[in-house]
Design a protein around this motif. Structure first.
Motif, short mmCIF file in Angstrom:
data_model
loop_
_atom_site.label_atom_id
_atom_site.label_comp_id
_atom_site.label_asym_id
_atom_site.label_seq_id
_atom_site.Cartn_x
_atom_site.Cartn_y
_atom_site.Cartn_z
N UNK A 119 -23.50 -45.69 30.13
CA UNK A 119 -24.05 -45.24 31.10
C UNK A 119 -23.07 -44.40 32.00
N UNK A 120 -22.00 -44.85 32.37
CA UNK A 120 -21.24 -44.05 33.16
C UNK A 120 -20.52 -42.63 32.56
N UNK A 121 -21.01 -42.83 31.46
CA UNK A 121 -19.56 -41.60 30.66
C UNK A 121 -20.03 -39.68 31.91
N UNK A 122 -20.90 -39.91 32.52
CA UNK A 122 -20.36 -38.25 32.98
C UNK A 122 -20.41 -38.78 35.16
N UNK A 123 -19.63 -39.94 35.09
CA UNK A 123 -19.27 -40.32 36.74
C UNK A 123 -18.50 -39.25 36.90
N UNK A 124 -19.27 -39.01 38.00
CA UNK A 124 -18.35 -37.53 38.57
C UNK A 124 -16.98 -38.68 39.22
N UNK A 125 -17.69 -39.46 39.97
CA UNK A 125 -15.80 -40.31 40.66
C UNK A 125 -14.88 -40.80 40.19
N UNK A 130 -10.10 -39.50 36.82
CA UNK A 130 -8.67 -39.39 35.58
C UNK A 130 -8.02 -37.57 36.24
N UNK A 131 -8.91 -37.01 36.58
CA UNK A 131 -8.22 -35.72 37.00
C UNK A 131 -7.01 -35.64 37.75
N UNK A 146 -10.66 -30.01 33.52
CA UNK A 146 -11.76 -31.23 33.33
C UNK A 146 -12.75 -31.33 34.57
N UNK A 147 -11.71 -30.96 35.82
CA UNK A 147 -12.40 -30.30 37.38
C UNK A 147 -14.02 -29.39 36.99
N UNK A 148 -12.82 -28.33 35.97
CA UNK A 148 -14.15 -26.52 35.73
C UNK A 148 -15.43 -27.45 35.00
N UNK A 149 -14.81 -28.44 34.28
CA UNK A 149 -16.74 -28.59 33.78
C UNK A 149 -17.36 -29.80 34.06
N UNK A 150 -16.44 -30.44 34.86
CA UNK A 150 -17.51 -31.61 36.16
C UNK A 150 -17.93 -30.24 37.05
N UNK A 151 -17.23 -29.65 37.35
CA UNK A 151 -18.59 -28.65 38.29
C UNK A 151 -19.47 -27.75 37.84
N UNK A 152 -19.03 -27.75 36.65
CA UNK A 152 -19.91 -26.46 35.89
C UNK A 152 -21.46 -27.87 35.80
N UNK A 153 -21.05 -28.83 34.80
CA UNK A 153 -22.09 -29.24 34.85
C UNK A 153 -22.50 -30.13 36.19
#
Length: 252
Positions: A119-125, A130-131, A146-153
């Motif tokens: 359930x934490x697979x997409x935890x932004x924090x 990790x970045x 990693x962060x660009x992928x996070x920003x996109x999602x």
């Protein structure tokens, strides 16, 4: 070792006396500090200064740093013990944070990736943490990706720390134009001095000494208007900024 004829315990008592005055503590603390500088400083630090510092994010970092200096590895041992007692996501992240703070970035990366499951697979924090570990492990392109992928999602997710990590990763990846854009945006809203100090160091590393010198001058002027408490929390970055200013103003 005496400093200007005074013992270190007296210097500490004087610093705590300044804290008493600036923060509006009971004035009888001054009497305690100067009548019993060693014991008084110990009691004041334990009952007033440490609890106050622990209430702020920056203060908690200072307290953790002090504890780690006095007892290296303590936080990692305590985090591992807590995880063994209760294998929660929060305790796993605590272990990863302690590993990263200890300089064991490779182990921290593995621990953060373990936390990014289920359930934490997409935890932004956790992804921001990790970045940071990737960046500190000299894996800037991976941190940026990693962060660009996070920003996109998650375009709604906002993190000043994540933005700073991204700007550093972009700079370390060699994309100067994008790094300039990110750092200039950061400096416009980031409450602390860290982005300014890091950008000055980056500009100096690029050989752009004039731009670094201009930013140093503007930043030192900005620091003069900061509250005393904010300056204390930014001591490390103010020191690095001033150190970088020597190279920026007078390059070899």
């Amino acid at each position: 070792m005496p400093i200007l004829g005074l013992g270190l315990h007296v210097i500490v008592a004087i610093l705590f006396a300044v804290h008493v005055w600036r923060t509006g503590q009971e004035r009888w603390w001054l009497l305690v500090l100067f009548m019993f500088p060693l014991l008084g400083s110990f009691v004041y630090g334990l009952t007033v200064w440490l609890p106050e510092m622990s209430r702020s994010r920056g203060g908690r970092k200072v307290v953790r740093g002090l504890r780690n200096t006095l007892n290296p590895g303590r936080e990692l041992r305590e985090a591992q013990d807590a995880f063994e007692h209760s294998a929660t996501m929060a305790n796993r992240v605590r272990v990863a944070d302690a590993l990263q703070a200890s300089g064991r970035n490779g182990d921290a990366i593995a621990a953060y990736r373990e936390a990014l499951r289920g359930v934490h697979a997409d935890d932004a924090d956790i992804q921001v943490r990790l970045a940071r570990a990737l960046l500190e492990n000299d894996e800037a392109p991976a941190a940026r990706e990693l962060l660009e992928s996070l920003i996109a999602r998650r375009p709604d997710f906002k993190s000043a720390e994540g933005h700073l990590i991204y700007a550093r990763a972009v700079a370390a990846s060699g994309d100067r134009a994008r790094a300039r854009e990110e750092f200039e945006t950061l400096i416009g809203y980031f409450a602390g001095i860290e982005p300014r100090a890091r950008y000055v160091e980056i500009l100096d590393g690029w050989g752009e000494h004039a731009a670094a010198a201009r930013l140093v001058e503007e930043s030192l002027s900005h620091i003069k208007h900061m509250p005393a408490g904010a300056r204390r929390l930014n001591e490390e970055w103010i020191r690095r900024l001033k150190h970088a200013s020597v190279r920026a103003v007078a390059p070899p």
